[in-house]
Design a protein around this motif. Structure first.
Motif, PDB file in Angstrom:
ATOM      1  N   CYS A 131     -13.635  34.996  25.809  1.00 56.28           N
ATOM      2  CA  CYS A 131     -13.542  35.668  25.325  1.00 56.28           C
ATOM      3  C   CYS A 131     -14.940  36.733  25.858  1.00 56.28           C
ATOM      4  CB  CYS A 131     -14.268  35.699  23.802  1.00 56.28           C
ATOM      5  SG  CYS A 131     -14.432  36.415  23.086  1.00 56.28           S
ATOM      6  N   ILE A 134     -13.444  38.454  29.481  1.00 51.00           N
ATOM      7  CA  ILE A 134     -11.650  39.362  29.086  1.00 51.00           C
ATOM      8  C   ILE A 134     -12.497  40.564  28.031  1.00 51.00           C
ATOM      9  CG2 ILE A 134     -10.286  39.725  27.451  1.00 51.00           C
ATOM     10  CD1 ILE A 134      -9.728  36.958  27.422  1.00 51.00           C
ATOM     11  N   ALA A 135     -13.926  40.625  27.445  1.00 50.08           N
ATOM     12  CA  ALA A 135     -14.070  41.824  26.508  1.00 50.08           C
ATOM     13  C   ALA A 135     -15.312  42.567  27.732  1.00 50.08           C
ATOM     14  CB  ALA A 135     -15.024  40.908  25.278  1.00 50.08           C
ATOM     15  N   VAL A 137     -14.361  42.728  31.340  1.00 51.76           N
ATOM     16  CA  VAL A 137     -12.992  43.376  32.123  1.00 51.76           C
ATOM     17  C   VAL A 137     -12.445  44.622  31.213  1.00 51.76           C
ATOM     18  CG1 VAL A 137     -11.190  42.680  33.142  1.00 51.76           C
ATOM     19  CG2 VAL A 137     -12.376  41.085  32.885  1.00 51.76           C
ATOM     20  N   GLY A 138     -13.026  44.457  30.399  1.00 48.40           N
ATOM     21  CA  GLY A 138     -12.827  45.694  29.554  1.00 48.40           C
ATOM     22  C   GLY A 138     -11.680  46.009  28.619  1.00 48.40           C
ATOM     23  N   CYS A 139     -11.070  45.089  28.008  1.00 47.22           N
ATOM     24  CA  CYS A 139     -10.085  44.792  27.140  1.00 47.22           C
ATOM     25  C   CYS A 139     -10.555  44.432  26.245  1.00 47.22           C
ATOM     26  CB  CYS A 139      -8.402  43.053  27.236  1.00 47.22           C
ATOM     27  SG  CYS A 139      -7.987  44.007  28.731  1.00 47.22           S
ATOM     28  N   VAL A 140     -11.215  45.129  25.083  1.00 45.01           N
ATOM     29  CA  VAL A 140     -12.259  44.667  23.669  1.00 45.01           C
ATOM     30  C   VAL A 140     -10.717  45.116  22.356  1.00 45.01           C
ATOM     31  CG1 VAL A 140     -14.202  45.033  24.594  1.00 45.01           C
ATOM     32  CG2 VAL A 140     -13.522  47.538  24.172  1.00 45.01           C
ATOM     33  N   PHE A 141     -10.018  45.336  22.543  1.00 47.37           N
ATOM     34  CA  PHE A 141      -9.278  46.096  21.599  1.00 47.37           C
ATOM     35  C   PHE A 141      -8.248  45.086  21.074  1.00 47.37           C
ATOM     36  CE2 PHE A 141      -9.913  50.223  23.962  1.00 47.37           C
ATOM     37  CZ  PHE A 141     -10.325  51.347  23.099  1.00 47.37           C
ATOM     38  N   CYS A 143      -7.470  41.964  22.632  1.00 48.16           N
ATOM     39  CA  CYS A 143      -7.454  41.098  23.487  1.00 48.16           C
ATOM     40  C   CYS A 143      -8.718  39.655  23.724  1.00 48.16           C
ATOM     41  CB  CYS A 143      -7.009  41.706  25.332  1.00 48.16           C
ATOM     42  SG  CYS A 143      -5.603  42.360  24.415  1.00 48.16           S
ATOM     43  N   CYS A 144      -9.465  40.321  23.652  1.00 48.11           N
ATOM     44  CA  CYS A 144     -11.277  38.891  23.511  1.00 48.11           C
ATOM     45  C   CYS A 144     -10.546  38.634  22.728  1.00 48.11           C
ATOM     46  CB  CYS A 144     -12.050  39.456  24.193  1.00 48.11           C
ATOM     47  SG  CYS A 144     -12.555  40.412  22.178  1.00 48.11           S
TER      48      CYS A 144
END
Length: 173
Positions: A131, A134-135, A137-141, A143-144
């Motif tokens: 989690c 993923i956060a 890397v930039g997927c905070v919407f 996806c984490c």
């Protein structure tokens, strides 16, 4: 590298010639003096002057043991604890159980029943690391949050379906 010139077979060797076979078999070669560092050898210095080995005391003889000698009625040796008599007990040795991410068939140590474990999935270290990765890397919407929905990324807790005791945990990471 330089090498030595080849030797001619006719070149005489320097130094004394070695003794012949017959001379060496007759006795010591007179050219070499005896070594003074060693004691003289011979029948006069051999076995007669050597100290004798010390005499060891004989080994103690223990009385024979067995049913004919009343072994069961003898007291134990001093310093040995008295052991209780052995009763007939059935001991079941179960092979070591390896808990993975699949149910396991085993005997429950609490209720002594043959069971297949029930799995419960809990979020563990691997779930939280994925989690966070993923956060970052930039997927905070949202996806984490995917690792929290996948059971294969969570820790597995094995419980008994009869008595509900926790039998083991398979941790990821």
């Amino acid at each position: 590298m330089a090498s030595a010139p080849p030797m001619d077979a006719t070149t005489p060797l320097t130094g004394p010639m070695p003794p012949s076979y017959d001379d060496t078999m007759k006795g010591s070669y007179p050219q070499y003096p005896p070594n003074p560092g060693y004691p003289p050898q011979g029948p006069e210095m051999g076995i007669l002057n050597q100290p004798a080995y010390p005499v060891q005391p004989p080994h103690p003889v223990y009385p024979p043991q067995g049913p004919e000698m009343g072994k069961l009625n003898q007291p134990p040796y001093p310093g040995q604890p008295m052991q209780p008599p052995v009763t007939n007990q059935t001991i079941v040795v179960q092979p070591s159980v390896i808990f993975r991410d699949q149910p396991v068939q085993m005997n429950c140590p609490a209720c002594q029943q043959l069971i297949v474990t029930r799995l419960e999935y809990t979020s563990g270290t691997l779930t939280w690391l994925l989690c966070g990765g993923i956060a970052i890397v930039g997927c905070v919407f949202g996806c984490c949050l995917i690792p929290f929905c996948v059971d294969g990324l969570k820790d597995s807790v094995h419980t008994c379906p009869n008595c509900k005791n926790v039998l083991g945990v398979h941790k990821r990471c």
